[in-house]
Design a protein around this motif. Structure first.
Motif, short mmCIF file in Angstrom:
data_model
loop_
_atom_site.label_atom_id
_atom_site.label_comp_id
_atom_site.label_asym_id
_atom_site.label_seq_id
_atom_site.Cartn_x
_atom_site.Cartn_y
_atom_site.Cartn_z
N SER A 36 -0.20 -2.22 -1.26
CA SER A 36 1.05 -1.63 -0.81
C SER A 36 0.85 -0.91 0.51
O SER A 36 1.65 -1.05 1.44
N TYR A 37 -0.23 -0.16 0.60
CA TYR A 37 -0.52 0.57 1.84
C TYR A 37 -0.78 -0.40 2.99
O TYR A 37 -0.30 -0.21 4.10
N GLU A 38 -1.54 -1.44 2.71
CA GLU A 38 -1.84 -2.47 3.71
C GLU A 38 -0.56 -3.09 4.28
O GLU A 38 -0.45 -3.29 5.49
N LEU A 39 0.37 -3.39 3.40
CA LEU A 39 1.60 -4.06 3.81
C LEU A 39 2.54 -3.17 4.61
O LEU A 39 3.25 -3.64 5.49
N SER A 40 2.55 -1.88 4.31
CA SER A 40 3.51 -0.99 4.95
C SER A 40 2.87 -0.01 5.94
O SER A 40 3.57 0.65 6.68
N ASN A 41 1.56 0.09 5.91
CA ASN A 41 0.83 1.04 6.75
C ASN A 41 1.23 2.49 6.49
O ASN A 41 1.11 3.34 7.37
N SER A 42 1.71 2.75 5.28
CA SER A 42 2.06 4.11 4.88
C SER A 42 2.12 4.18 3.35
O SER A 42 2.17 3.15 2.68
#
Length: 73
Positions: A36-42
């Motif tokens: 999830s973090y990888e995909l949204s950078n947050s």
């Protein structure tokens, strides 16, 4: 996945002891968080709500997941 889908998955964690008591559960949720973090950078808000609810658990697996989320916040 949509925000609603993420929220449903994360809420299911707390509603079903077969999920949160599962041997591999915390590893899988760590992977989900990282993806999830990888995909949204947050860190998305649904993860912050999930993290807050994790406080009801106090064992090594849940604490490890809490630390991971905390590292990114």
């Amino acid at each position: 996945m949509t925000t609603t889908q993420w929220e449903n998955i994360l809420e299911a964690f707390f509603q079903n002891n077969q999920i949160y008591s599962s041997y591999r559960c915390y590893g899988e949720f760590k992977s989900l968080f990282k993806k999830s973090y990888e995909l949204s950078n947050s860190v998305q808000p649904y993860w912050l709500n999930f993290r807050e609810k994790l406080n009801q658990f106090d064992d090594e697996d849940s604490n490890s997941l809490k630390r991971l989320i905390d590292e990114y916040v």
